[in-house]
Design an enzyme around this catalytic site. Structure first.
Site, PDB file in Angstrom:
ATOM      1  CD  GLU A   1      -1.615  -2.387   1.815  1.00  0.00           C
ATOM      2  OE1 GLU A   1      -2.501  -3.124   2.261  1.00  0.00           O
ATOM      3  OE2 GLU A   1      -0.397  -2.696   1.842  1.00  0.00           O
TER       4      GLU A   1
ATOM      5  CE  LYS B   1      -3.023  -5.604  26.894  1.00  0.00           C
ATOM      6  NZ  LYS B   1      -4.054  -4.624  26.495  1.00  0.00           N
TER       7      LYS B   1
END
Length: 553
Positions: A328, A439
């Site tokens: 992109e 996490k």
């Protein structure tokens, strides 16, 4: 008050005519199944002119999509210019996509013709009847022995060129915002999405390959793009080389480390570029080759391990030139060259800087934000956040609106999905992909940092770190390690190597030894594949205690 400058479109015909007029004496070498072929840029340009009329003969629409299924070759480079200079759209098909993804991509783009290297026919031809809009398949004979189908849709590339009358005069593109090329994302989640590059974006991006604090391409260079021409336009190197007037060496189908090393040595290549896995494979061969002509090794696609860059610096005097971007972003968004503020640093400290992804190149704007709240994060090299990008060669949306607006902010910035810290000079340090962060007990662990430290072990060839479920901490790191051939390594040795290098609570709960890290279609580590393989992983006996620096156990 308006400026009084000429309003001329930024378009690829300028790149073609500049190469044709100024650099006709330069060479384009292609390695193929039968050896090497060489043409001058002047000869190549005449072939581009013939190919332009071939596209008319094949009745390709004025803005029709011209598919390519090909290696890095001079004939692929002919298509790079002939398609967009006649108003068509170059669509490079990624030869490493799964068959169903290839079919989806070709149909979604509505390719009208596909140019296929003969060596790739066994991959391509079984899919041809599923391609709804493809009317012609043009076979580029690269010396392979693959059978050419007897089918009215099939044409021979050289026969078409020989019968064609060269286009005369100058190519013209009136609107610089016209589509020039399109690439599809590698589709790690869902179907690949189309990114459409304009003539304007492509020309501006190509200029960036010439800047001094970057690849600094010049007429004196000999360039070997290892990065595939089917991936994000080979990082802009083909167009940049034509603008600068470099000599080009194209590796063709033989992408083995030995073949690449031989080409680098034989042709006295000065600049090359490819993903880290390429350079990992070639590292054991460095002592066997004279690579003294090399001045820059452009490396990106995934984080470059510091140990790999330093191994090249020690062996041949040239570390990696780290770059960062994505399909992109065309894809170059940052490059990491040392600056004046780095001059007082020790060599070890400079190595840490080179391991960063670097500073945004001119015309690209970056910002660091909390991915949940959108709040700006400080550039203090401590706070982390998602990198968002804006600029004239950054995608504004996907082709046909696929994927909606999820990857773009309300004010038009691209959400890259990369988590980073940024120092006060704007140098990025990628921590992870948002989807790859671990996490643990409410605290983030960056898998990229862990991987780099593991790969600094002299017995480790590759390493990837993923999250595995944990009943107390929710997620914990699992290290998937590839040991160098002929070496032996234990999980305990890996943990011992990490202990002085990372926080205690970052230490992996387990180490799995694997034969190789699976790769995506563009050579990145496929952590999705590893997560699928180890999704139900249960840690029987932790390889090391999961104790935090503040005593949390």
């Amino acid at each position: 008050m308006l400026g009084l400058m000429q309003d001329r479109p930024l378009a690829l015909p300028h790149v073609f005519h500049r190469a044709e007029e100024y650099f006709g004496h330069k060479s384009i070498v292609t390695a193929d199944a039968t050896g090497e072929s060489r043409v001058t840029v002047a000869e190549w340009a005449q072939r581009v002119r013939r190919l332009a009329t071939v596209l008319d003969t094949l009745d390709v629409s004025a803005d029709g999509r011209v598919g390519t299924f090909a290696w890095n070759t001079g004939r692929h480079l002919e298509l790079y210019l002939a398609a967009p200079c006649t108003g068509r759209v170059l669509h490079t098909l990624n030869i490493r996509l799964f068959p169903e993804q290839l079919v989806y991509v070709a149909n979604h783009a509505e390719d009208e013709v596909v140019f296929v290297d003969r060596s790739l026919l066994p991959l391509f031809w079984p899919l041809v009847d599923k391609l709804e809009t493809v009317r012609h398949v043009i076979v580029i004979d690269d010396g392979a022995e693959a059978e050419i189908p007897s089918d009215p849709r099939v044409h021979d590339y050289e026969e078409l060129l020989a019968a064609a009358t060269p286009f005369e005069g100058r190519f013209e593109i009136a609107d610089e915002n016209t589509a020039a090329a399109m690439c599809y994302t590698s589709g790690t989640t869902g179907n690949p999405k189309g990114v459409v590059y304009s003539h304007r974006s492509t020309v501006l991006h190509s200029l960036i390959t010439l800047i001094a604090d970057g690849a600094a391409l010049s007429e004196r260079d000999v360039v070997l793009p290892v990065v595939p021409m089917f991936h994000a336009n080979a990082w802009g190197l083909p167009y940049g080389c034509l603008l600068a007037g470099t000599d080009l060496v194209l590796p063709g189908p033989n992408m083995t480390p030995q073949a690449i090393a031989d080409l680098l040595e034989r042709h006295r290549v000065t600049v090359t570029g490819g993903v880290p896995t390429i350079w990992m494979g070639m590292q054991p061969l460095l002592a066997q080759h004279d690579l003294s002509a090399l001045r820059a090794i452009l490396c990106g696609g995934s984080a470059v391990p510091k140990a790999l860059s330093e191994a090249y610096r020690e062996a041949i005097g040239v570390p990696m030139l780290h770059a960062w971007g994505m399909t992109e972003t065309s894809p170059i968004a940052t490059m990491c060259t040392l600056r004046t503020q780095h001059e007082p640093l020790t060599e070890a400290e400079r190595a840490d800087v080179r391991a960063r992804q670097g500073q945004a190149v001119p015309l690209v704007d970056l910002r660091l934000v909390d991915p949940a709240t959108g709040e700006p994060q400080p550039w203090d090299d401590v706070a982390t956040g998602e990198i968002q990008a804006a600029g004239p060669w950054i995608a504004a949306e996907y082709y046909r609106g696929e994927g909606g607006r999820a990857q773009f902010t309300d004010d038009g910035w691209l959400r890259t999905g990369d988590v980073a810290a940024v120092d006060r000079y704007g140098f990025l340090r990628i921590v992870d992909r948002t989807k790859d962060l671990i996490k643990s007990g409410g605290e983030w662990i960056g898998s990229v940092d862990l991987e780099n430290e593991i790969m600094s072990h002299p017995k480790v060839a590759e390493a990837a770190v993923i999250a595995i479920p944990h009943p107390k901490w929710v997620e914990r790191p699992l290290a998937c390690v590839v040991v160098k051939p002929g070496e032996t390594l234990t999980a305990e040795e890996v943990i011992a190597h990490l202990e002085p290098r990372v926080a205690k609570w970052w230490l992996p709960d387990a180490v799995e030894f694997i034969d190789e890290v699976p790769k995506t279609s563009v050579g990145k580590f496929s952590k999705k594949t590893l997560r699928e393989k180890f999704g139900g992983y249960q840690v029987a006996a932790p390889a090391a205690a999961s104790t935090t620096d503040d005593g949390r156990t």
